[in-house]
Scaffold this motif. Sequence first.
Motif, PDB file in Angstrom:
ATOM      1  N   HIS B 137       0.838  -1.202   0.000  1.00  0.00           N
ATOM      2  CA  HIS B 137       0.000   0.000   0.000  1.00  0.00           C
ATOM      3  C   HIS B 137       0.881   1.263   0.000  1.00  0.00           C
ATOM      4  O   HIS B 137       2.012   1.252   0.493  1.00  0.00           O
ATOM      5  N   ALA B 138       0.328   2.355  -0.513  1.00  0.00           N
ATOM      6  CA  ALA B 138       1.080   3.618  -0.616  1.00  0.00           C
ATOM      7  C   ALA B 138       1.584   4.098   0.746  1.00  0.00           C
ATOM      8  O   ALA B 138       2.648   4.723   0.828  1.00  0.00           O
ATOM      9  N   SER B 139       0.847   3.811   1.808  1.00  0.00           N
ATOM     10  CA  SER B 139       1.298   4.261   3.137  1.00  0.00           C
ATOM     11  C   SER B 139       2.612   3.583   3.520  1.00  0.00           C
ATOM     12  O   SER B 139       3.427   4.164   4.247  1.00  0.00           O
ATOM     13  N   ILE B 140       2.818   2.371   3.034  1.00  0.00           N
ATOM     14  CA  ILE B 140       4.075   1.654   3.317  1.00  0.00           C
ATOM     15  C   ILE B 140       5.212   2.286   2.514  1.00  0.00           C
ATOM     16  O   ILE B 140       6.288   2.566   3.047  1.00  0.00           O
ATOM     17  N   TYR B 141       4.952   2.530   1.234  1.00  0.00           N
ATOM     18  CA  TYR B 141       5.969   3.203   0.414  1.00  0.00           C
ATOM     19  C   TYR B 141       6.325   4.566   1.019  1.00  0.00           C
ATOM     20  O   TYR B 141       7.498   4.933   1.106  1.00  0.00           O
ATOM     21  N   ARG B 153      12.365  -3.950  -2.976  1.00  0.00           N
ATOM     22  CA  ARG B 153      11.075  -4.661  -3.150  1.00  0.00           C
ATOM     23  C   ARG B 153      11.329  -6.129  -3.470  1.00  0.00           C
ATOM     24  O   ARG B 153      12.282  -6.452  -4.167  1.00  0.00           O
ATOM     25  N   PHE B 154      10.437  -6.987  -2.957  1.00  0.00           N
ATOM     26  CA  PHE B 154      10.443  -8.381  -3.427  1.00  0.00           C
ATOM     27  C   PHE B 154       9.153  -8.648  -4.196  1.00  0.00           C
ATOM     28  O   PHE B 154       8.149  -7.950  -3.996  1.00  0.00           O
ATOM     29  N   ARG B 155       9.196  -9.638  -5.089  1.00  0.00           N
ATOM     30  CA  ARG B 155       8.032  -9.919  -5.933  1.00  0.00           C
ATOM     31  C   ARG B 155       6.856 -10.347  -5.062  1.00  0.00           C
ATOM     32  O   ARG B 155       7.039 -11.095  -4.093  1.00  0.00           O
ATOM     33  N   ALA B 174      20.386  -8.205   9.127  1.00  0.00           N
ATOM     34  CA  ALA B 174      20.111  -8.044  10.558  1.00  0.00           C
ATOM     35  C   ALA B 174      19.570  -6.650  10.882  1.00  0.00           C
ATOM     36  O   ALA B 174      19.062  -6.424  11.978  1.00  0.00           O
ATOM     37  N   VAL B 175      19.712  -5.709   9.944  1.00  0.00           N
ATOM     38  CA  VAL B 175      19.108  -4.375  10.152  1.00  0.00           C
ATOM     39  C   VAL B 175      18.017  -4.152   9.103  1.00  0.00           C
ATOM     40  O   VAL B 175      17.823  -3.046   8.602  1.00  0.00           O
ATOM     41  N   THR B 176      17.326  -5.247   8.777  1.00  0.00           N
ATOM     42  CA  THR B 176      16.287  -5.188   7.746  1.00  0.00           C
ATOM     43  C   THR B 176      14.901  -5.422   8.352  1.00  0.00           C
ATOM     44  O   THR B 176      14.719  -6.350   9.144  1.00  0.00           O
ATOM     45  N   LEU B 177      13.976  -4.566   7.963  1.00  0.00           N
ATOM     46  CA  LEU B 177      12.569  -4.727   8.335  1.00  0.00           C
ATOM     47  C   LEU B 177      11.813  -5.226   7.104  1.00  0.00           C
ATOM     48  O   LEU B 177      11.775  -4.546   6.079  1.00  0.00           O
ATOM     49  N   ILE B 178      11.229  -6.423   7.216  1.00  0.00           N
ATOM     50  CA  ILE B 178      10.405  -6.966   6.126  1.00  0.00           C
ATOM     51  C   ILE B 178       8.967  -6.496   6.360  1.00  0.00           C
ATOM     52  O   ILE B 178       8.500  -6.489   7.501  1.00  0.00           O
ATOM     53  N   ILE B 179       8.281  -6.115   5.289  1.00  0.00           N
ATOM     54  CA  ILE B 179       6.885  -5.671   5.448  1.00  0.00           C
ATOM     55  C   ILE B 179       5.976  -6.434   4.486  1.00  0.00           C
ATOM     56  O   ILE B 179       6.255  -6.534   3.282  1.00  0.00           O
ATOM     57  N   ALA B 180       4.902  -6.989   5.059  1.00  0.00           N
ATOM     58  CA  ALA B 180       3.886  -7.681   4.248  1.00  0.00           C
ATOM     59  C   ALA B 180       2.507  -7.266   4.755  1.00  0.00           C
ATOM     60  O   ALA B 180       2.392  -6.609   5.790  1.00  0.00           O
ATOM     61  N   GLU B 181       1.472  -7.654   4.028  1.00  0.00           N
ATOM     62  CA  GLU B 181       0.096  -7.311   4.424  1.00  0.00           C
ATOM     63  C   GLU B 181      -0.732  -8.584   4.601  1.00  0.00           C
ATOM     64  O   GLU B 181      -0.539  -9.562   3.875  1.00  0.00           O
ATOM     65  N   GLY B 182      -1.653  -8.548   5.554  1.00  0.00           N
ATOM     66  CA  GLY B 182      -2.505  -9.715   5.815  1.00  0.00           C
ATOM     67  C   GLY B 182      -3.355 -10.046   4.604  1.00  0.00           C
ATOM     68  O   GLY B 182      -3.372 -11.174   4.111  1.00  0.00           O
ATOM     69  N   LYS B 202      15.459 -17.099   9.422  1.00  0.00           N
ATOM     70  CA  LYS B 202      16.716 -17.576   8.835  1.00  0.00           C
ATOM     71  C   LYS B 202      17.747 -16.446   8.731  1.00  0.00           C
ATOM     72  O   LYS B 202      18.944 -16.666   8.904  1.00  0.00           O
ATOM     73  N   TYR B 203      17.261 -15.220   8.448  1.00  0.00           N
ATOM     74  CA  TYR B 203      18.183 -14.095   8.240  1.00  0.00           C
ATOM     75  C   TYR B 203      18.204 -13.114   9.414  1.00  0.00           C
ATOM     76  O   TYR B 203      18.811 -12.051   9.318  1.00  0.00           O
ATOM     77  N   ASN B 204      17.502 -13.473  10.501  1.00  0.00           N
ATOM     78  CA  ASN B 204      17.548 -12.644  11.711  1.00  0.00           C
ATOM     79  C   ASN B 204      17.054 -11.211  11.464  1.00  0.00           C
ATOM     80  O   ASN B 204      17.611 -10.248  11.984  1.00  0.00           O
ATOM     81  N   SER B 205      16.029 -11.077  10.632  1.00  0.00           N
ATOM     82  CA  SER B 205      15.433  -9.761  10.361  1.00  0.00           C
ATOM     83  C   SER B 205      14.209  -9.562  11.254  1.00  0.00           C
ATOM     84  O   SER B 205      13.889 -10.429  12.075  1.00  0.00           O
ATOM     85  N   LEU B 206      13.543  -8.423  11.090  1.00  0.00           N
ATOM     86  CA  LEU B 206      12.280  -8.173  11.797  1.00  0.00           C
ATOM     87  C   LEU B 206      11.148  -8.126  10.765  1.00  0.00           C
ATOM     88  O   LEU B 206      11.386  -7.848   9.583  1.00  0.00           O
ATOM     89  N   LEU B 207       9.927  -8.382  11.233  1.00  0.00           N
ATOM     90  CA  LEU B 207       8.768  -8.419  10.330  1.00  0.00           C
ATOM     91  C   LEU B 207       7.654  -7.521  10.845  1.00  0.00           C
ATOM     92  O   LEU B 207       7.253  -7.613  12.008  1.00  0.00           O
ATOM     93  N   LEU B 208       7.158  -6.672   9.956  1.00  0.00           N
ATOM     94  CA  LEU B 208       5.962  -5.868  10.240  1.00  0.00           C
ATOM     95  C   LEU B 208       4.844  -6.387   9.336  1.00  0.00           C
ATOM     96  O   LEU B 208       5.025  -6.504   8.115  1.00  0.00           O
TER      97      LEU B 208
END
Lengths: 84, 396
Positions: B137-141, B153-155, B174-182, B202-208
């Motif tokens: 969503h645009a709010s994430i961008y 971006r990932f596909r 390790a300083v990466t925030l992954i973002i996905a939507e429900g 696996k990569y020790n990242s964080l997820l929002l």
Amino acid sequence: MAESDYNETLQQLCQRLDSFTGSDIKVSPDMSLVNQLAIDSIKLLNLIMEIEDTFDISVPINALVDVQTVRDLADLIHKIKTES
Amino acid sequence: MNLLNKLDAAAALRKAQLPEAVGAFGIPIEEVYSSTEARIGENRVLLFGTNNYLGLSFAPECLKAAHEAIDNEGTGTTGSRMANGSYFGHRELEREFADFYQCRESIVFTTGYQANLGTIAGLVGPGDVVLIDGDSHASIYDGCTLSGADVIRFRHNDVADLDKRLRRLGERSAVTLIIAEGIYSMLGDQAPLVDIISVKNKYNSLLLLDEAHSLGVLGNTGQGLVEKTGMMEGVDFITGTFSKSLCSIGGFCVSNHSQLDQLRYISHPYIFTASPSPATIASTRAALKLLRNGTKLREQLWKNAHQLYSKMSEIGYKLGPEPGPIVAAILDNPKQALALWQGLLENNIYVNLILPPAAPENKSLVRCSINAAHTSEQMQHVCETFAKLYTEIGID
């Protein structure tokens, strides 16, 4: 060595853009991505994913603000490749 | 070209692309009769293009709470949470969200848009990385842009692609925030959360995870995709909005990381804006109670969603990949989408028209949003109209 690497990157990028745009226009280094190759902001985001895979690098989309031409993009790719 | 000329040029380009679409966007709703019906122009229309998934916009409990809040606390707080705008209700709503998700921390924002802006810009900054789904969503961008972090971006919904991009980041993962939507707002498909969490670990990242469209819709108590998949432990931050299933306006972030509280002191979209009005907070609190106990509403919502998805699929429409409260017909071109949208409106059905570049991959969409309060007669009328227009417009 560095110059030949750069030329190789530029050539590879032009070939990639040739197939990406799918038009008869022959891509050259000083062409504008937006005005001459009709790559709008959405297409550019998808192109960057393909470039990341082609060169096996990460290209942050925030690094694209100064990219206007094919050569600008090649410069960015070369910079990322040499720094990684 | 001066600043105003640039806007004129953009407007001319828009009108040249699809002149008939002028007026199709921002169509005014003159009167609202219920959660499923309103007046547009002179016509009473069915609302099939709102985000009112549980149909709570006229719930008596919410109306009563909002009325009482206006009477007791006034129409607005006139200030930010940091200054004079932090009321008992704001703190209670935060406590209730923390309880709902069984999380240590919770922050309420003034809009859902600001919830993403404020959370992302508070969590990452220059030198960090945000790895976002391509259909975000645009709010994430915009949150990513505000943060100053490197944005990659990932596909869409492609976990192998996510894995590949994390691998390339090396130690920076390790300083990466992954973002996905429900649930993704355009095609209504859900994120492959279990696999995303596996790669994240696996990569020790964080997820929002943004549960904007899945709150109230997925899971036994309506928490969203985290509850449906049982993966609460694997998600670091959950954001969401009050403007869909909760029928007000505002947003939230919950987390088990105690550091979330620090965002109150560094996140500009939280600090430099007025807090939600007392009526907004009161109706949201009432709606959250209904949502938590809304098993029957969810059952009805999904029954309606399956009915429309299967009927449209049977007719021959190209649809998003899975059934859900968002059912989007994918048309061959903008003109066909506009014709379908106009045909539906002429048959007193309001849905959303989405044209390039708003939809992924330059698609043209006619998007329906299902509501638990839609009756079987209303559902039948919509299904029949879609069938009739498919032939009339020559969509096949």
